[in-house]
Design an enzyme around this catalytic site. Structure first.
Site, mmCIF file in Angstrom:
data_model
loop_
_atom_site.group_PDB
_atom_site.id
_atom_site.type_symbol
_atom_site.label_atom_id
_atom_site.label_comp_id
_atom_site.label_asym_id
_atom_site.label_seq_id
_atom_site.Cartn_x
_atom_site.Cartn_y
_atom_site.Cartn_z
ATOM 1 N N ASN A 49 0.848 -1.187 0.000
ATOM 2 C CA ASN A 49 0.000 0.000 0.000
ATOM 3 C C ASN A 49 0.887 1.242 0.000
ATOM 4 O O ASN A 49 1.676 1.441 0.935
ATOM 5 C CB ASN A 49 -0.907 -0.010 1.237
ATOM 6 C CG ASN A 49 -1.854 1.178 1.290
ATOM 7 O OD1 ASN A 49 -1.649 2.207 0.661
ATOM 8 N ND2 ASN A 49 -2.915 1.014 2.057
ATOM 9 N N GLN A 51 0.301 4.123 0.788
ATOM 10 C CA GLN A 51 0.028 4.968 1.954
ATOM 11 C C GLN A 51 0.697 4.428 3.216
ATOM 12 O O GLN A 51 0.759 5.116 4.228
ATOM 13 C CB GLN A 51 -1.483 5.097 2.176
ATOM 14 C CG GLN A 51 -2.226 5.727 1.019
ATOM 15 C CD GLN A 51 -1.648 7.084 0.654
ATOM 16 O OE1 GLN A 51 -1.448 7.935 1.512
ATOM 17 N NE2 GLN A 51 -1.360 7.280 -0.624
ATOM 18 N N ASN A 52 1.172 3.193 3.151
ATOM 19 C CA ASN A 52 1.877 2.617 4.286
ATOM 20 C C ASN A 52 3.258 3.263 4.336
ATOM 21 O O ASN A 52 3.966 3.324 3.336
ATOM 22 C CB ASN A 52 1.994 1.098 4.126
ATOM 23 C CG ASN A 52 2.478 0.420 5.379
ATOM 24 O OD1 ASN A 52 3.535 0.746 5.905
ATOM 25 N ND2 ASN A 52 1.699 -0.532 5.870
ATOM 26 N N ALA A 53 3.662 3.727 5.490
ATOM 27 C CA ALA A 53 4.918 4.471 5.642
ATOM 28 C C ALA A 53 6.145 3.572 5.768
ATOM 29 O O ALA A 53 7.267 4.076 5.874
ATOM 30 C CB ALA A 53 4.822 5.384 6.867
ATOM 31 N N SER A 160 3.318 1.168 10.808
ATOM 32 C CA SER A 160 3.528 1.973 9.606
ATOM 33 C C SER A 160 2.256 2.062 8.768
ATOM 34 O O SER A 160 2.193 2.807 7.798
ATOM 35 C CB SER A 160 4.661 1.373 8.769
ATOM 36 O OG SER A 160 4.347 0.060 8.352
#
Length: 183
Positions: A49, A51-53, A160
């Site tokens: 993803n 958007q996952n950091a 995350s």
């Protein structure tokens, strides 16, 4: 390094099977998630993803931008920096991607004793998020032998995941920097 599990994971189905570990004999730090998200299963890669950091955070830690690389290149860079990836859960029932949706009673955990035998230089295990940490502490450490020479980070790293929105990615990074002291 083992190849990721390419079995037909059907993310729309509640039954999921995780990936193979990204490790080698030089791995010193192992980062554990709970189980792959729907998007990760679809793309057959850890933390898919955007958007996952995770990839941004690790990029900051190692000084290499991993965000623009494909998964194989990302894993190669992790291994070059002696960092491994895996999940606590081997398989489980879950609808959607949220950890809260995992049926813990159906969760089969990974074989950490087997993994540790492949990683003679492993010195640190850290968990990405609360569920990974809880399951590792309560179900792995109580049933599988982990060498006393391996430090298990006592608190979970802030997840995350974009679902963990209480902290910005910069705040998460500040907590993840503790991993630098273990390498």
């Amino acid at each position: 390094m083992s190849d990721l599990n390419s079995d037909a994971n059907n993310p729309s189905n509640a039954g999921i099977t995780g990936f193979e570990p990204v490790v080698n004999a030089d791995t010193r730090v192992l980062i554990l998630g709970s189980a792959p998200s729907v998007q990760s299963l679809q793309q057959v890669g850890y933390y898919a993803n955007p958007q996952n950091a995770f990839w941004w955070i690790v990029s900051q830690l190692i000084g290499v931008d991993l965000t623009e690389l494909d998964f194989a290149q990302r894993y190669e860079q992790l291994l070059t920096h002696r960092i491994g990836l895996w999940d606590v859960i081997h398989s489980c029932q879950r609808t959607g991607s949220l950890d809260a949706s995992i049926d813990r009673s159906s969760a089969e955990l990974n074989d950490f004793q087997g993994l540790i035998s492949q990683c003679p230089n492993l010195s640190t295990i850290a968990c990405n998020g609360g569920l990974a940490h809880t399951l590792f502490r309560t179900r792995v450490l109580t049933h599988q032998s982990i060498a006393s020479s391996i430090t298990v980070v006592s608190k979970p790293l802030p997840s995350s995941s974009p679902a963990h929105a209480r902290q910005t990615k910069h705040e998460k990074l500040a907590n993840w920097k503790q991993l630098l002291s273990f390498d």
